[in-house]
Design an enzyme around this catalytic site. Sequence first.
Site, PDB file in Angstrom:
ATOM      1  N   ARG A   1      -7.925  -7.235  -9.754  1.00 30.55           N
ATOM      2  CA  ARG A   1      -8.695  -8.435 -10.115  1.00 30.55           C
ATOM      3  C   ARG A   1     -10.076  -8.022 -10.604  1.00 30.55           C
ATOM      4  NH1 ARG A   1      -9.354  -7.476  -4.589  1.00 30.55           N
ATOM      5  NH2 ARG A   1     -11.550  -7.102  -4.109  1.00 30.55           N
TER       6      ARG A   1
ATOM      7  N   LYS B   1     -18.869  -5.838   1.686  1.00 37.81           N
ATOM      8  CA  LYS B   1     -19.898  -5.072   0.986  1.00 37.81           C
ATOM      9  C   LYS B   1     -21.216  -5.837   0.995  1.00 37.81           C
ATOM     10  CE  LYS B   1     -16.309  -3.058  -1.814  1.00 37.81           C
ATOM     11  NZ  LYS B   1     -15.367  -3.390  -2.899  1.00 37.81           N
TER      12      LYS B   1
ATOM     13  N   LYS C   1      -2.067   2.434   9.228  1.00 38.21           N
ATOM     14  CA  LYS C   1      -2.374   1.347   8.291  1.00 38.21           C
ATOM     15  C   LYS C   1      -1.130   0.504   8.025  1.00 38.21           C
ATOM     16  CE  LYS C   1      -6.124   3.626   5.773  1.00 38.21           C
ATOM     17  NZ  LYS C   1      -6.640   4.048   4.461  1.00 38.21           N
TER      18      LYS C   1
ATOM     19  N   ASN D   1      -7.399  -2.456  -6.654  1.00 33.38           N
ATOM     20  CA  ASN D   1      -7.574  -3.910  -6.723  1.00 33.38           C
ATOM     21  C   ASN D   1      -7.218  -4.375  -8.122  1.00 33.38           C
ATOM     22  OD1 ASN D   1      -8.654  -3.943  -4.101  1.00 33.38           O
ATOM     23  ND2 ASN D   1     -10.627  -3.325  -4.921  1.00 33.38           N
TER      24      ASN D   1
ATOM     25  N   GLU E   1      -2.271   8.076   8.082  1.00 27.69           N
ATOM     26  CA  GLU E   1      -3.098   8.987   7.284  1.00 27.69           C
ATOM     27  C   GLU E   1      -4.001   9.780   8.201  1.00 27.69           C
ATOM     28  OE1 GLU E   1      -5.352   6.696   4.425  1.00 27.69           O
ATOM     29  OE2 GLU E   1      -3.689   6.673   3.003  1.00 27.69           O
ATOM     30  N   LYS E   2      -4.376  10.945   7.770  1.00 29.27           N
ATOM     31  CA  LYS E   2      -5.446  11.685   8.428  1.00 29.27           C
ATOM     32  C   LYS E   2      -6.683  10.784   8.381  1.00 29.27           C
ATOM     33  CE  LYS E   2      -7.666  15.339   9.942  1.00 29.27           C
ATOM     34  NZ  LYS E   2      -7.347  15.805  11.285  1.00 29.27           N
TER      35      LYS E   2
ATOM     36  N   LYS F   1       0.810  -1.230   0.000  1.00 32.97           N
ATOM     37  CA  LYS F   1       0.000   0.000   0.000  1.00 32.97           C
ATOM     38  C   LYS F   1       0.839   1.274   0.000  1.00 32.97           C
ATOM     39  CE  LYS F   1      -3.275  -2.872  -0.159  1.00 32.97           C
ATOM     40  NZ  LYS F   1      -3.793  -3.244  -1.481  1.00 32.97           N
TER      41      LYS F   1
HETATM   42  C1  MV4 Z   1      -9.629   5.063   5.767  1.00 31.23           C
HETATM   43  C2  MV4 Z   1     -10.769   5.551   6.435  1.00 31.23           C
HETATM   44  C3  MV4 Z   1     -10.733   6.845   6.891  1.00 31.23           C
HETATM   45  N1  MV4 Z   1      -9.624   7.600   6.706  1.00 31.23           N
HETATM   46  N2  MV4 Z   1      -8.563   5.854   5.606  1.00 31.23           N
HETATM   47  C4  MV4 Z   1     -11.245   0.587   5.163  1.00 31.23           C
HETATM   48  C5  MV4 Z   1     -10.857  -0.381   4.123  1.00 31.23           C
HETATM   49  C6  MV4 Z   1      -9.517   0.024   3.673  1.00 31.23           C
HETATM   50  N3  MV4 Z   1      -9.414  -0.151   2.261  1.00 31.23           N
HETATM   51  C7  MV4 Z   1      -9.380   1.458   4.069  1.00 31.23           C
HETATM   52  N4  MV4 Z   1     -10.491   1.763   4.915  1.00 31.23           N
HETATM   53  C8  MV4 Z   1     -10.641   2.990   5.428  1.00 31.23           C
HETATM   54  N5  MV4 Z   1      -9.593   3.819   5.275  1.00 31.23           N
HETATM   55  C9  MV4 Z   1      -8.572   7.092   6.080  1.00 31.23           C
HETATM   56  N6  MV4 Z   1      -7.490   7.850   5.922  1.00 31.23           N
HETATM   57  C10 MV4 Z   1     -11.867   4.728   6.587  1.00 31.23           C
HETATM   58  C11 MV4 Z   1     -11.809   3.430   6.092  1.00 31.23           C
HETATM   59  C12 MV4 Z   1     -12.996   2.648   6.320  1.00 31.23           C
HETATM   60  C13 MV4 Z   1     -13.790   2.230   5.252  1.00 31.23           C
HETATM   61  C14 MV4 Z   1     -13.476   2.531   3.951  1.00 31.23           C
HETATM   62  C15 MV4 Z   1     -14.264   2.111   2.916  1.00 31.23           C
HETATM   63  C16 MV4 Z   1     -15.410   1.392   3.177  1.00 31.23           C
HETATM   64  C17 MV4 Z   1     -15.760   1.080   4.469  1.00 31.23           C
HETATM   65  C18 MV4 Z   1     -14.960   1.489   5.512  1.00 31.23           C
HETATM   66  C19 MV4 Z   1     -15.321   1.171   6.826  1.00 31.23           C
HETATM   67  C20 MV4 Z   1     -14.522   1.564   7.844  1.00 31.23           C
HETATM   68  C21 MV4 Z   1     -13.367   2.293   7.597  1.00 31.23           C
END
Ligand code: MV4
Length: 450
Positions: free
Chosen positions: A292, A237, A158, A290, A200-201, A116
């Site tokens: 795929r 999802k 992360k 992604n 990240e913020k 990432k």
């Molecule tokens: C975030 C976020 C808020 N701020 N990054 C969740 C899955 C992963 N791909 C990254 N995710 C998130 N990253 C920042 N900087 C909130 C999420 C997140 C989320 C993102 C997409 C769909 C559902 C989610 C549920 C919880 C948190």
Amino acid sequence: MFDKILIANRGEIALRIIRTCKEIGIKTVAVYSTADADSLHVRFADEAVCIGPPNPAESYLDPARIMAAAEITNANAIHPGYGFLAENADFAEICEQHNVKFIGPTPKMIRKMGDKITAKETMIKAGVPVVPGSEGLLKDLNKGLKIAEEIGYPIILKATAGGGGRGMRIVTKPEEFEEQWSLARQEAKAAFSNDGMYIEKFIENPRHIEFQIIGDQYGNVAHLSERDCSIQRRHQKLVEESPSPFLTKKLRKEMGEAAIKAGKSIKYEGLGTVEFLVDKHKNYYFMEMNTRVQVEHTVTEEVIEYDLIKEQIKIAAGIPITGQSYFPKMHAIECRINAEDPFKNFAPSPGLVTAYHSASGQGVRVDSHVYAGYMIPPYYDSMIAKLICTARTREEAIKKMKRALDEYIIEGVKTTIPFHKKLMNDKRFLSGKFDTGFMEDFEIGEGIEE
Ligand code: MV4
């Protein structure tokens, strides 16, 4: 063009791939575990090879068994579907070494987007907006504290090897930083054998909007518009739709161009998805890519009249694309029907399907491998059908979905159909003003007496 494709997957996606292969005249090989001997993908493929016991590590996830099946059947290509080996760069490399075409991007591209931090650095260079945060790997605690102070709390830690919601921790104040930092690193080390972290913020309650992209072997990249996947639970999802009720025409064009930039920056080859977080002010940020075909590719297929699997196979065979982007002509909504009990916290509900009647009619598509008498095994994911309804407007698509959910009969196991019925009457869902926090305060209410 390939003469024969081996499908390294099971369930609805294996059937989905077999369908396109039949339509374009390519022979198919199914692989299956002993738990899937009675599955439709085994029956509908031209040939089938049993590759091991139910445990995925000894069947669908084992490159050696899959490669052996490809060799004995003389398959010239492998379609990995989603999950299992679909984003495994080592497997894609093994395919290359055995002269079997992996239907997907090159191992290098998979690796680049799988890490990432590297993915984010690539996007910064390409001029794609990213969430403010640390640049590159966080070396130590003090560096982390300093960056968090600069960007302001809350922040999110992360794992560079994470993704899809795995290996993340939110920190709301400096006093919590050290503990969360050490917990996050331990978790990442245990889960991915890689404790590399970045900051990240933290964007509160964003929307999850992803763009489908497609690239060929000659550097042409196009986008196929977006899917709104904000209705999720524990990073799974539940519903996807296209177009997103949140995007304006202008924003769609802008984000689509950003998605193309993302793809072009790595000369992306095949089907890919560029995931964005979108905040309440409609600022968008690259989140992950992604590499795929995704579960929800069907939603895009319905709104632009396009066979994504066919294009994916053509690209792998070296056929160029036009490079033209597509915008939705229709509105499609997909409900994922899982063998889970929505009244018991979505607990898995595998077992025998005693009665089955699929929804149908105009604008109704069902992608499923289930039939009456089918035994849903407990070893794999719980998704048993995708119900996609398509109409000219969102309102019409929702009406159609309600009708289709009412006629869908699945007996013997609990399913998420009652959840979707409630959702299709939910005021916030109907208004289109929802975000990824939606499921946190969704109440399904009482169960229906049987
Ligand atoms: C975030 C976020 C808020 N701020 N990054 C969740 C899955 C992963 N791909 C990254 N995710 C998130 N990253 C920042 N900087 C909130 C999420 C997140 C989320 C993102 C997409 C769909 C559902 C989610 C549920 C919880 C948190």
